[in-house]
Design an enzyme around this catalytic site. Sequence first.
Site, PDB file in Angstrom:
ATOM      1  N   HIS A 155      -0.239   2.987  -7.443  1.00  6.45           N
ATOM      2  CA  HIS A 155      -1.561   3.597  -7.271  1.00  6.45           C
ATOM      3  C   HIS A 155      -1.942   4.463  -8.472  1.00  6.45           C
ATOM      4  O   HIS A 155      -3.118   4.583  -8.817  1.00  6.45           O
ATOM      5  CB  HIS A 155      -1.607   4.458  -6.000  1.00  6.45           C
ATOM      6  CG  HIS A 155      -1.882   3.714  -4.735  1.00  6.45           C
ATOM      7  ND1 HIS A 155      -3.005   2.937  -4.546  1.00  6.45           N
ATOM      8  CD2 HIS A 155      -1.169   3.620  -3.585  1.00  6.45           C
ATOM      9  CE1 HIS A 155      -2.981   2.419  -3.320  1.00  6.45           C
ATOM     10  NE2 HIS A 155      -1.877   2.808  -2.719  1.00  6.45           N
ATOM     11  N   GLU A 209       3.581   3.657  -4.277  1.00  6.26           N
ATOM     12  CA  GLU A 209       2.852   4.875  -4.657  1.00  6.26           C
ATOM     13  C   GLU A 209       2.664   4.940  -6.171  1.00  6.26           C
ATOM     14  O   GLU A 209       1.572   5.278  -6.649  1.00  6.26           O
ATOM     15  CB  GLU A 209       3.592   6.112  -4.152  1.00  6.26           C
ATOM     16  CG  GLU A 209       3.868   6.152  -2.664  1.00  6.26           C
ATOM     17  CD  GLU A 209       2.722   5.661  -1.815  1.00  6.26           C
ATOM     18  OE1 GLU A 209       2.986   4.960  -0.825  1.00  6.26           O
ATOM     19  OE2 GLU A 209       1.539   5.912  -2.174  1.00  6.26           O
ATOM     20  N   CYS A 252      -1.889  -0.764   3.275  1.00  2.00           N
ATOM     21  CA  CYS A 252      -2.284   0.390   2.454  1.00  2.00           C
ATOM     22  C   CYS A 252      -3.370   1.157   3.198  1.00  2.00           C
ATOM     23  O   CYS A 252      -4.269   0.537   3.789  1.00  2.00           O
ATOM     24  CB  CYS A 252      -2.808  -0.095   1.103  1.00  2.00           C
ATOM     25  SG  CYS A 252      -3.297   1.215  -0.035  1.00  2.00           S
TER      26      CYS A 252
HETATM   27  C1  NB4 Z   1       2.489   2.794   1.992  1.00  2.00           C
HETATM   28  C2  NB4 Z   1       3.678   1.874   2.379  1.00  2.00           C
HETATM   29  C3  NB4 Z   1       3.297   0.415   2.492  1.00  2.00           C
HETATM   30  C4  NB4 Z   1       4.594  -0.356   2.078  1.00  2.00           C
HETATM   31  C5  NB4 Z   1       6.272   0.569   5.557  1.00  2.00           C
HETATM   32  C6  NB4 Z   1       5.448   1.477   6.434  1.00  2.00           C
HETATM   33  C7  NB4 Z   1       3.389   2.443   6.941  1.00  2.00           C
HETATM   34  C8  NB4 Z   1       1.916   3.153   4.400  1.00  2.00           C
HETATM   35  C9  NB4 Z   1       1.366   2.805   3.006  1.00  2.00           C
HETATM   36  C10 NB4 Z   1       5.462   0.556   1.320  1.00  2.00           C
HETATM   37  C11 NB4 Z   1       4.749   1.926   1.294  1.00  2.00           C
HETATM   38  C12 NB4 Z   1       0.392   3.958   2.724  1.00  2.00           C
HETATM   39  C13 NB4 Z   1       0.203   4.752   0.417  1.00  2.00           C
HETATM   40  C14 NB4 Z   1       3.985   3.076   8.053  1.00  2.00           C
HETATM   41  C15 NB4 Z   1       5.342   2.874   8.296  1.00  2.00           C
HETATM   42  C16 NB4 Z   1       7.463   3.438   9.419  1.00  2.00           C
HETATM   43  C17 NB4 Z   1       8.009   4.797   9.833  1.00  2.00           C
HETATM   44  C18 NB4 Z   1       7.921   6.593  11.459  1.00  2.00           C
HETATM   45  C19 NB4 Z   1       7.263   7.084  12.732  1.00  2.00           C
HETATM   46  C20 NB4 Z   1       5.257   5.848  12.183  1.00  2.00           C
HETATM   47  C21 NB4 Z   1       5.899   5.351  10.882  1.00  2.00           C
HETATM   48  C22 NB4 Z   1       5.379   3.959  10.558  1.00  2.00           C
HETATM   49  F1  NB4 Z   1       3.237   3.898   8.843  1.00  2.00           F
HETATM   50  N1  NB4 Z   1       4.113   1.644   6.118  1.00  2.00           N
HETATM   51  N2  NB4 Z   1       2.046   2.616   6.685  1.00  2.00           N
HETATM   52  N3  NB4 Z   1       1.548   2.322   5.404  1.00  2.00           N
HETATM   53  N4  NB4 Z   1      -0.166   3.836   1.395  1.00  2.00           N
HETATM   54  N5  NB4 Z   1       6.087   2.080   7.490  1.00  2.00           N
HETATM   55  N6  NB4 Z   1       6.015   3.487   9.350  1.00  2.00           N
HETATM   56  N7  NB4 Z   1       7.364   5.249  11.081  1.00  2.00           N
HETATM   57  O1  NB4 Z   1       2.610   4.132   4.543  1.00  2.00           O
HETATM   58  O2  NB4 Z   1      -1.320   3.150   1.272  1.00  2.00           O
HETATM   59  O3  NB4 Z   1      -0.265   4.367  -0.821  1.00  2.00           O
HETATM   60  O4  NB4 Z   1       5.814   7.126  12.509  1.00  2.00           O
HETATM   61 NI    NI Z   2      -1.323   2.434  -0.682  1.00  2.00          NI
END
Ligand code: NB4
Ligand code: NI
Length: 188
Positions: free
Chosen positions: A157, A154, A110
Amino acid sequence: MITMKDIVLEGHPVLTQVAQEVQLPPTEEDTELLKKMLQFLKNSQDEEIAEKYKLRAGVGLAAPQLGLSKRMFAVHFEDLDGKVYSDGYFNPKIISHSVEKTFLSSGEGCLSVEREVPGYVPRYARITLTATNLAGEKVKLRLRGYAAVVFQHEFDHLNGIMFYDHINKEEPFSIPNNAKPCDVVDLD
Ligand code: NB4
Ligand code: NI
């Protein structure tokens, strides 16, 4: 533009509060903010921009993470079938869900949590979600697998729930019997 300094960290009271409904139609201010949240996600996934502004990559961002107790979030990701989800949502509601559960085999992180919290995060394998999107349309989304996991992270949250609240304290990697990972190809 939104950068990491705008994202509040665990311990901030808004992260554990139930957020308020957004008045619809949304004000210009709320719409502009949600557009900025979506742009943050796009920037965070662009290597150059992410490096330049030291952004942690994200596929979702919820208003409480900006210290704003408002029921709205943005997502920007591609699911395993290549379907792109890239929009903002006001007042989302989960109107139905499966009994079956799923989880990310890599666990979750997160942007408001600056530490690793190992363990599986069981979530509903399929959900139906209604909301008003950035274009002001009322939408009904039927989501499964990875997409269902992102939207539930999301949505949580907006109710003051953090991903680690779902992790089994005694056995973080125990798999509930009605659960299958959503990011591992099922051979059988
Ligand atoms: C939200 C996610 C955590 C689990 C799974 C993932 C990343 C987040 C948190 C489910 C939702 C943010 C919001 C990533 C990521 C995959 C796709 C495309 C190219 C890099 C990117 C990396 F960054 N979680 N981070 N965490 N949250 N996949 N990816 N990739 O998004 O706290 O509440 O660029
Ligand atoms: Ni989060």
